[in-house]
Design a protein around this motif. Structure first.
Motif, PDB file in Angstrom:
ATOM      1  N   LEU A   1       1.186   6.912  -6.775  1.00  0.00           N
ATOM      2  CA  LEU A   1       0.081   7.811  -7.075  1.00  0.00           C
ATOM      3  C   LEU A   1       0.486   9.264  -6.871  1.00  0.00           C
ATOM      4  O   LEU A   1       0.124  10.151  -7.666  1.00  0.00           O
ATOM      5  CB  LEU A   1      -1.121   7.463  -6.192  1.00  0.00           C
ATOM      6  CG  LEU A   1      -2.375   8.339  -6.355  1.00  0.00           C
ATOM      7  CD1 LEU A   1      -2.918   8.232  -7.770  1.00  0.00           C
ATOM      8  CD2 LEU A   1      -3.439   7.947  -5.346  1.00  0.00           C
ATOM      9  N   ALA A   2       1.254   9.535  -5.817  1.00  0.00           N
ATOM     10  CA  ALA A   2       1.730  10.899  -5.578  1.00  0.00           C
ATOM     11  C   ALA A   2       2.672  11.349  -6.694  1.00  0.00           C
ATOM     12  O   ALA A   2       2.655  12.518  -7.099  1.00  0.00           O
ATOM     13  CB  ALA A   2       2.424  10.981  -4.221  1.00  0.00           C
TER      14      ALA A   2
ATOM     15  N   ALA B   1       0.824  -1.208   0.000  1.00  0.00           N
ATOM     16  CA  ALA B   1       0.000   0.000   0.000  1.00  0.00           C
ATOM     17  C   ALA B   1       0.860   1.260   0.000  1.00  0.00           C
ATOM     18  O   ALA B   1       0.510   2.271  -0.627  1.00  0.00           O
ATOM     19  CB  ALA B   1      -0.931  -0.009   1.215  1.00  0.00           C
ATOM     20  N   THR B   2       2.002   1.215   0.699  1.00  0.00           N
ATOM     21  CA  THR B   2       2.911   2.366   0.695  1.00  0.00           C
ATOM     22  C   THR B   2       3.445   2.642  -0.695  1.00  0.00           C
ATOM     23  O   THR B   2       3.498   3.803  -1.145  1.00  0.00           O
ATOM     24  CB  THR B   2       4.066   2.105   1.666  1.00  0.00           C
ATOM     25  OG1 THR B   2       3.542   1.992   2.995  1.00  0.00           O
ATOM     26  CG2 THR B   2       5.077   3.240   1.618  1.00  0.00           C
TER      27      THR B   2
ATOM     28  N   LEU C   1       3.494  14.824 -11.534  1.00  0.00           N
ATOM     29  CA  LEU C   1       3.721  15.039 -12.966  1.00  0.00           C
ATOM     30  C   LEU C   1       2.572  15.804 -13.600  1.00  0.00           C
ATOM     31  O   LEU C   1       2.785  16.702 -14.426  1.00  0.00           O
ATOM     32  CB  LEU C   1       3.917  13.690 -13.660  1.00  0.00           C
ATOM     33  CG  LEU C   1       4.126  13.734 -15.180  1.00  0.00           C
ATOM     34  CD1 LEU C   1       5.359  14.545 -15.536  1.00  0.00           C
ATOM     35  CD2 LEU C   1       4.205  12.324 -15.745  1.00  0.00           C
ATOM     36  N   THR C   2       1.348  15.485 -13.221  1.00  0.00           N
ATOM     37  CA  THR C   2       0.190  16.212 -13.750  1.00  0.00           C
ATOM     38  C   THR C   2       0.229  17.678 -13.340  1.00  0.00           C
ATOM     39  O   THR C   2      -0.087  18.574 -14.135  1.00  0.00           O
ATOM     40  CB  THR C   2      -1.103  15.556 -13.257  1.00  0.00           C
ATOM     41  OG1 THR C   2      -1.129  14.179 -13.655  1.00  0.00           O
ATOM     42  CG2 THR C   2      -2.318  16.252 -13.835  1.00  0.00           C
TER      43      THR C   2
ATOM     44  N   VAL D   1       8.101  13.676  -2.792  1.00  0.00           N
ATOM     45  CA  VAL D   1       6.658  13.806  -2.996  1.00  0.00           C
ATOM     46  C   VAL D   1       6.018  14.223  -1.682  1.00  0.00           C
ATOM     47  O   VAL D   1       6.604  14.057  -0.603  1.00  0.00           O
ATOM     48  CB  VAL D   1       6.032  12.484  -3.496  1.00  0.00           C
ATOM     49  CG1 VAL D   1       6.571  12.107  -4.860  1.00  0.00           C
ATOM     50  CG2 VAL D   1       6.277  11.366  -2.499  1.00  0.00           C
ATOM     51  N   ARG D   2       4.804  14.758  -1.781  1.00  0.00           N
ATOM     52  CA  ARG D   2       4.047  15.187  -0.590  1.00  0.00           C
ATOM     53  C   ARG D   2       2.797  14.317  -0.487  1.00  0.00           C
ATOM     54  O   ARG D   2       1.938  14.363  -1.365  1.00  0.00           O
ATOM     55  CB  ARG D   2       3.679  16.662  -0.700  1.00  0.00           C
ATOM     56  CG  ARG D   2       4.882  17.590  -0.767  1.00  0.00           C
ATOM     57  CD  ARG D   2       4.446  19.035  -0.972  1.00  0.00           C
ATOM     58  NE  ARG D   2       5.579  19.935  -1.020  1.00  0.00           N
ATOM     59  CZ  ARG D   2       6.271  20.208  -2.114  1.00  0.00           C
ATOM     60  NH1 ARG D   2       5.932  19.628  -3.261  1.00  0.00           N
ATOM     61  NH2 ARG D   2       7.291  21.035  -2.076  1.00  0.00           N
ATOM     62  N   VAL D   3       2.719  13.558   0.574  1.00  0.00           N
ATOM     63  CA  VAL D   3       1.602  12.644   0.800  1.00  0.00           C
ATOM     64  C   VAL D   3       1.054  12.887   2.195  1.00  0.00           C
ATOM     65  O   VAL D   3       1.826  13.019   3.153  1.00  0.00           O
ATOM     66  CB  VAL D   3       2.035  11.172   0.646  1.00  0.00           C
ATOM     67  CG1 VAL D   3       0.836  10.255   0.805  1.00  0.00           C
ATOM     68  CG2 VAL D   3       2.705  10.934  -0.690  1.00  0.00           C
ATOM     69  N   VAL D   4      -0.257  12.948   2.315  1.00  0.00           N
ATOM     70  CA  VAL D   4      -0.927  13.127   3.604  1.00  0.00           C
ATOM     71  C   VAL D   4      -1.822  11.916   3.833  1.00  0.00           C
ATOM     72  O   VAL D   4      -2.797  11.706   3.097  1.00  0.00           O
ATOM     73  CB  VAL D   4      -1.758  14.426   3.632  1.00  0.00           C
ATOM     74  CG1 VAL D   4      -2.462  14.574   4.974  1.00  0.00           C
ATOM     75  CG2 VAL D   4      -0.879  15.631   3.353  1.00  0.00           C
TER      76      VAL D   4
END
Length: 551
Positions: free
Chosen positions: A95-96, A88-89, A101-102, A166-169
């Motif tokens: 995904l981040a 899952a990590t 990139l988007t 990357v920034r993940v919350v």
């Protein structure tokens, strides 16, 4: 076709590759809820630490680091829980990266658009497809400052991507921001804390083929018994041997229950996720598994019986059925939905509109043609400027959700979905099909005309209709001829072959100026002219086959 962009060829949309079903856990005891909260909180803290380690590794991550992280988690939970957490990590980090990139692409599009408009004179009008200069010097100055701001953001994001940052919350950035403005979110601090903790819990396990019921960590038996393999620190709470805890409730899957039962009977891999809905105060169990890709129907087979062209709009789906020649059949249909309110309400409205569309197409036994829409590059305010209503309109259209739901629901009913390029469908549909399809009893909208254009593009027919030439320039001498040969047809510039028979439909067989079987009249010189050798005998009436409305 000069100045128009190249239109991509239509294609058959591949079917779904996975299935997910959900059911509620009813009848849980207080001890059951306590165990679920403790397990979710413990595994959630381990998932947060693992995500922090993965983000710190960045692009330097390798399989050895993955193995070390998994070994560190195994001692605090179990090997299977550690595998689910690390997988899952990795999915969340990937995904981040895609979202990053988007975001970079959107920044580049905005910088390019602002630079183009700044280079134009103030007040200049735009051309087709591109806006003109800014309206005033004040707006030009404000946009020049925004250009520098976007360039700084782009430089910062590109540097972060190159470094692998990357920034993940965990729990969601939106919910995190609500903490600083609880009054606007209509939440108390206790309510926000409960939602924040529930979103950060981790209670999901990947399936294992060949194991009992397809999953050793979270197991659901055919009679609906749900059991969980507890992590090592919580093994004292087990009520079954081998560190397992069995919930007091029984679960039943009403949708796809037979497929799920077949999988667990054969011990095929099934993944489970337990989550808590704070708003409803209910626990849910989601079951998912992979399915082999559905063999796509050839495009020619999908076109054989005609299809239904569908134009997606902010509040409804406009559909019209077309035959194999591209001619509209019957009356247009409209399937409305309401996108206001909560997310579950919007999702239910969308599913209701799609199922009505699919049932209508199933009754006629035809495929469905939709546009391959993507508004990611069209939502920026740099392109549309002050057109806030239009930006809000396209931002509120659930394009990706509608497309994914339509494909999955159509696969269950055996309906083929064909995707087409959305270029010029609305413009050409309104220009060439809105007026011809409008009658005294039917008012054709531009959305109905766009649906016809989408269907004709999926069938391989041109959207634009050729107008008939002036009567004096028709080879049929003021006859009906709206269908013209294409540029690749041999002999298209030659004279048309002569068709035997009367030249008008009002003259029946055996009558007219060249009826060779009339016999010799009793007197007069004109009768011999009918029996001259250069006149052929004609015994059949001339008949013209029915033609479609356009090529």
């Amino acid at each position: 076709m000069g100045g128009l962009r190249e239109v991509a060829a239509p294609f058959v949309v591949p079917g779904p590759t996975g299935v997910a079903i959900r059911s509620s856990l009813k009848g849980l005891t207080g001890q059951d809820e306590k165990v679920l909260r403790l397990v979710g909180g413990l595994l959630g803290s381990l998932a947060s630490r693992d995500l922090k380690a993965r983000c710190a590794a960045g692009l330097d991550h390798n399989s050895d680091q993955w193995a070390r992280r998994k070994r560190a988690l195994t001692g605090r939970s179990s090997s299977r829980w550690a595998g689910s957490v690390t997988k899952a990590t990795h999915d969340q980090w990937a995904l981040a990266r895609r979202g990053q990139l988007t975001h970079i692409q959107n920044l580049q599009a905005g910088i390019e658009m602002i630079g183009c408009r700044l280079s134009l004179p103030v007040g200049s009008k735009g051309s087709k497809g591109s806006p003109g200069g800014y309206r005033s010097r004040q707006e030009w100055f404000a946009k020049s400052r925004r250009l520098h701001l976007l360039e700084e953001r782009l430089e910062r994001e590109q540097a972060a991507r190159e470094a692998g940052r990357v920034r993940v919350v965990r729990g969601g950035r939106k919910l995190l921001r609500n903490r600083h403005n609880l009054q606007a979110a209509q939440l108390t601090e206790a309510q926000w804390r409960e939602r924040w903790e529930a979103e950060r819990w981790f209670l999901q396990a990947d399936g294992e083929a060949g194991k009992g019921c397809g999953n050793e960590t979270i197991r659901v038996t055919p009679d609906g018994e749900v059991s969980i393999r507890l992590p090592a620190p919580l093994a004292a709470l087990a009520n079954r041997p081998h560190g397992r805890y069995v919930l007091a409730c029984r679960i039943r899957f009403r949708y796809r229950g037979e497929q799920w039962a077949d999988r667990i009977a054969a011990n095929r891999a099934v993944a489970y996720r337990i989550h808590y809905d704070v708003g409803r105060s209910r626990w849910y169990l989601t079951c998912s598994w992979q399915i082999p890709p559905v063999k796509a129907v050839p495009l020619e087979a999908a076109r054989a019986g005609g299809l239904v062209g569908v134009d997606m709009n902010a509040g409804h789906l406009a559909a019209w059925r077309l035959d194999a020649h591209g001619n509209p059949v019957g009356e247009p249909k409209t399937f409305g939905y309401d996108l206001s309110g909560s997310a579950p309400h919007r999702d239910a409205q969308l599913r209701h509109a799609l199922i009505r569309l699919l049932h209508w197409a199933q009754r006629h036994g035809v495929a469905i043609a939709i546009e391959d829409l993507d508004f990611q590059a069209e939502k920026t305010r740099e392109k549309h400027g002050r057109r806030k209503r239009f930006r809000k309109l396209i931002s509120g259209m659930p394009v990706s959700r509608l497309r994914s739901r339509l494909v999955s629901m159509a696969a269950e009913l055996g309906i083929t979905v064909v995707a087409v390029d959305p270029a010029y469908t609305s413009r050409w549909g309104a220009q060439h099909w809105r007026r011809p399809l409008t009658t005294k009893t039917r008012r054709t909208t531009r959305h109905d005309a766009a649906a016809v254009a989408i269907g004709r593009r999926a069938l391989g027919c041109p959207i634009r209709r050729r107008t008939a030439p002036p009567p004096q320039h028709r080879s049929d001498a003021v006859g009906h001829r709206s269908v013209q040969a294409g540029p690749g047809v041999l002999g298209r510039e030659e004279t048309r072959p002569r068709i035997p028979g009367p030249r008008t439909r009002s003259v029946r067989a055996g009558r007219g100026a060249k009826a060779g079987d009339q016999g010799v009249p009793p007197s007069g010189s004109w009768g011999s002219a009918h029996n001259r050798s250069e006149h052929t005998a004609e015994h059949e009436s001339w008949h013209q086959d029915s033609l479609p409305l356009s090529p």
